[in-house]
Design a protein around this motif. Structure first.
Motif, PDB file in Angstrom:
ATOM      1  N   ALA A 295      37.967  39.654  33.288  1.00 14.97           N
ATOM      2  CA  ALA A 295      39.099  40.233  32.557  1.00 14.97           C
ATOM      3  C   ALA A 295      38.855  41.670  32.117  1.00 14.97           C
ATOM      4  O   ALA A 295      39.807  42.367  31.737  1.00 14.97           O
ATOM      5  CB  ALA A 295      39.412  39.372  31.338  1.00 14.97           C
ATOM      6  N   ASN A 299      41.899  44.453  31.708  1.00 13.43           N
ATOM      7  CA  ASN A 299      42.049  44.878  30.315  1.00 13.43           C
ATOM      8  C   ASN A 299      41.969  46.390  30.186  1.00 13.43           C
ATOM      9  O   ASN A 299      42.819  47.029  29.545  1.00 13.43           O
ATOM     10  CB  ASN A 299      40.965  44.237  29.452  1.00 13.43           C
ATOM     11  CG  ASN A 299      41.260  42.800  29.098  1.00 13.43           C
ATOM     12  OD1 ASN A 299      42.286  42.249  29.501  1.00 13.43           O
ATOM     13  ND2 ASN A 299      40.361  42.173  28.370  1.00 13.43           N
ATOM     14  N   LEU A 362      44.686  36.593  33.052  1.00 11.48           N
ATOM     15  CA  LEU A 362      44.255  37.984  32.974  1.00 11.48           C
ATOM     16  C   LEU A 362      45.375  38.885  32.459  1.00 11.48           C
ATOM     17  O   LEU A 362      45.136  39.774  31.638  1.00 11.48           O
ATOM     18  CB  LEU A 362      43.787  38.458  34.343  1.00 11.48           C
ATOM     19  CG  LEU A 362      42.505  37.810  34.882  1.00 11.48           C
ATOM     20  CD1 LEU A 362      42.171  38.356  36.265  1.00 11.48           C
ATOM     21  CD2 LEU A 362      41.338  38.018  33.930  1.00 11.48           C
TER      22      LEU A 362
END
Length: 492
Positions: A295, A299, A362
């Motif tokens: 992730a 991010n 995600l």
């Protein structure tokens, strides 16, 4: 020539005071990471208190909640103390250091000694140490947040430290999850060995201390009276808190949005919920660390894009767009887990369930990280608005008013988890990796992991309808404050 040089030096000083160098904007958010290190450490305290200290799930949950509620009431006093402090150590430096020392001592005593004291003293002993930790954490957070308003007054720069803090948190979340689920938990055979908590404590103190030291280095030269608001310090009284809260509508709406989001994320991010989702429903707790590490990339990409977008359209508009994205992705994620088979989610089985879960998890996680990142630069916006509105620079009071309500609300997280799980039979201990799957446990997990998030985001959208600090308003505020500061500097 001398007069020209003097004017040039004064102009440079003014520019330096109202803005910051890019490396300062990037490094100072490490200060917040130091506080989050301790927060991560204490997110597993329920396992320790209930299983090792022997307090039981309900009693441990109420002690944790009660300590946070008490500290919430202490927040305004601490914020007032910060704003009254204008000595040689400034507003930030002293309380950063003091908060770190208190957190370090209290957490070390909790995890190294609480289970060793006599049974009849354990409850009181644990309660006192946990309350001491919360007080140290509050001092640290108020000082760190106040530093953002001092570091720069440029609305276009503030999204940078918001993005930097969010990126640091993404790496930290991944590293912390991997360290906990893939190293500590296997090494100590779960969460029933005091050695796990003790080793974790030492690592947290070392990492947090490094982050705090970097923050001190960055803020040290700017933590001076002439850089507070418009450069004209005023006398702050404790009774000023109520007029500030009553007259500052953006602060009120920000508190509603941020506090509800904080409560939902405190619930969702609790390690008990991660154990239930990944360890029981999916049957693979180690998957948590892998997914969290993956992730990091989405991010960072969404945070960078979102903050660049916010620097153009304003933080308010950016937060609203991000919140809608988070609601959409999280809702679809619940539907996929409900209609599909979560045990099929594995990286050696790239079927529909793995792909759908990974993509939606995600996206939802990146949107959640970005929404949290907006909170960081919005607090200095509100501090500047108060200086613009009332000519009072009150970073400690504004921050503590937010944290006061925020803690009263978010302190309910452990109690909500404890009561909900007690209702379905987990009264003596929380679900662990060897807990069998059930339909009831599935829906409780969906509510605690995702449902509470959606409720919090809906509250954010409603609050932003009444939050008037858009891009145009913040540009106006920055110009007015800079004009006042220059007038004050010219007047000596």
């Amino acid at each position: 020539m001398s007069a020209i040089n003097t004017q040039g030096e004064m102009l440079t000083e003014r520019q330096d005071a109202s803005s910051a160098k890019k490396w300062e904007l990037i490094l100072y958010p490490l200060t917040a990471l130091g506080g989050n290190c301790f927060m991560l450490l204490m997110m597993i305290v329920s396992f320790y208190a209930a299983g090792i200290v022997g307090l039981g799930t309900v009693i441990a949950s109420f002690i944790i909640t009660g300590s946070r509620v008490l500290d919430g009431f202490l927040d305004p006093f601490m914020g007032y103390l910060v704003d009254k402090t204008n000595g040689k150590l400034g507003k930030v430096k002293l309380f950063l250091l003091l908060g770190f020392v208190v957190m370090s001592i209290s957490t070390a005593l909790i995890y190294y000694t609480a289970y060793l004291v006599p049974d009849e003293m354990r409850t009181v002993y644990f309660m006192g140490l946990y309350a001491l930790y919360i007080i140290g954490y509050t001092l640290y957070v108020i000082a760190a947040r106040s530093g953002y308003a001092i570091l720069t007054k440029d609305p276009k720069q503030r999204p940078i430290f918001g993005a930097a803090e969010a990126i640091y948190m993404s790496f930290f979340a991944a590293g912390g999850a991997i360290y906990l689920s893939s190293y500590l938990a296997p090494k100590y055979g779960g969460f029933s060995d005091p050695g796990l908590f003790q080793e974790f404590t030492l690592v947290v103190i070392a990492v947090a201390g490094t982050c705090m030291a970097i923050g001190l280095f960055v803020i040290w030269p700017k933590d001076r009276i002439e850089n507070y608001g418009d450069g004209n310090p005023v006398i702050i009284k404790f009774k000023d808190m109520w007029p500030i809260l009553k007259g500052n509508r953006p602060l009120q709406m920000f508190i509603v949005a941020a506090a509800t989001d904080k409560l939902s994320m405190q619930i969702q991010g609790n390690q008990v919920i991660n154990v239930m989702l990944f360890g029981i429903i999916m049957g693979n707790f180690a998957l948590l660390g892998t997914v969290t590490s993956i992730a990091i990339i989405p991010n960072i990409l969404l945070i960078v894009f979102g903050m660049r977008y916010a620097s153009k359209v304003g933080l308010k508009k950016g937060l609203v767009a991000t919140t809608w994205l988070a609601i959409f992705a999280t809702t679809l994620l619940v539907v996929v887990l409900w209609l599909g088979d979560p045990t099929q989610i594995a990286f050696n089985d790239w079927g529909f369930m793995t792909i759908a879960f990974l993509v939606l998890f995600l996206i939802a996680g990146a949107a959640r990280s970005l929404a949290t990142a907006y909170v960081v630069p919005m607090i200095p916006e509100i501090i500047d608005y108060e200086a613009y509105r009332s000519k009072r620079f009150t970073p400690g009071i504004v921050t503590s008013l937010y944290t006061f309500v925020d803690k009263l609300v978010s302190s309910l997280a452990q109690t909500v988890i404890g009561l909900v799980l007690a209702m379905i039979g987990f009264r003596a201990a929380f679900p662990d990796l060897d807990t069998p799957y059930s339909e009831t446990l599935f829906w409780v997990t969906m509510f605690l992991a995702f449902g509470v998030l959606i409720i919090g985001w809906i509250a954010t959208l409603i609050a932003m309808k009444f939050y008037k600090l858009d891009k145009a308003k913040m540009d106006e505020i920055a110009e007015v404050l800079e004009a006042r500061r220059q007038e004050n500097m010219d007047a000596g």
